[in-house]
Design a protein around this motif. Structure first.
Motif: not given
Length: 218
Positions: A14-15, A140-143, A152-155, A169-176
């Motif tokens: 998804t995305g 919202a999807m991350y939360k 899992i996030v695929l950057a 930026v994603l690593s710093e903000n989409l923690v956990g």
């Protein structure tokens, strides 16, 4: 409704639009050794199965135009001798399209997000320079993914110059959550995806013939 594809371990891709979801599905299948692939194009009311070469599908269903994917695109990919159902879903957006087919496709995606076992959330890292560039839909999807697990996030688009900043930026903000840098175009990072998928599970079986219906608010 008759299930025309085998149910198995299901992974929802998804995305947002043009994040590279369909190209990831096709090139990951090719990375896993497939030359031809069977795809079930599934709407609420019908199913259309095509078995063609991956290059054929790359030429016909991958596009830079927004909202090209208007229905679920379902393919079986074998991982470590286990059948897995990869579900390429229509893009999600914070706005409601006037085009009915886009609305229907988005509704399918939203329904499966609540039901599916593992979510592969593809984000275009090449257009992110700071946290303000992370789209509200992706956040919202991350939360949701962090809360529900199996996420899992695929950057994506690591092949584009400057994308490393977006990954950071994603690593710093989409923690956990797990974030994997990939290029769906060049297949870089696919080995890391394969390792993660190989070690996760067992996944729940998902009956693709019984998709819960999501209704947009009127």
């Amino acid at each position: 409704m008759i299930l025309l594809m085998d149910s198995g371990n299901s992974l929802l891709i998804t995305g947002r639009t043009n994040a590279g979801k369909t190209l990831f599905l096709l090139n990951y299948a090719e990375y896993m050794g497939y030359k031809n692939i069977k795809i079930n194009f599934k709407t609420d009311s019908r199913e259309n199965i095509k078995e063609k070469s991956i290059s054929y599908f790359r030429d016909t269903i991958v596009s830079s135009s927004p909202y090209t994917t208007k229905s679920l695109q379902i393919a079986n990919i074998n991982l470590s001798n286990k059948n897995n159902v990869f579900i390429d879903s229509p893009a999600i957006s914070s706005s409601i399209s006037y085009e009915q087919s886009v609305r229907n496709g988005m509704a399918q995606t939203l329904s499966l997000i609540r039901e599916n076992n593992l979510i592969l959330h593809i984000i275009d890292a090449s257009c992110i320079l700071n946290y303000k560039d992370i789209d509200d839909v992706d956040m919202a999807m991350y939360k949701l993914g962090k809360k529900r697990g199996n996420y899992i996030v695929l950057a994506n688009k690591a092949d584009i110059k400057g994308s490393i900043m977006g990954v950071n930026v994603l690593s710093e903000n989409l923690v956990g959550v797990k974030i994997i840098k990939i290029s769906a175009l060049n297949k870089t990072g696919f080995n890391n995806v394969r390792k993660i998928l190989k070690n996760r599970g067992p996944f729940l079986n998902f009956n693709l013939g019984k998709i819960p219906r999501y209704r947009f608010p009127s």
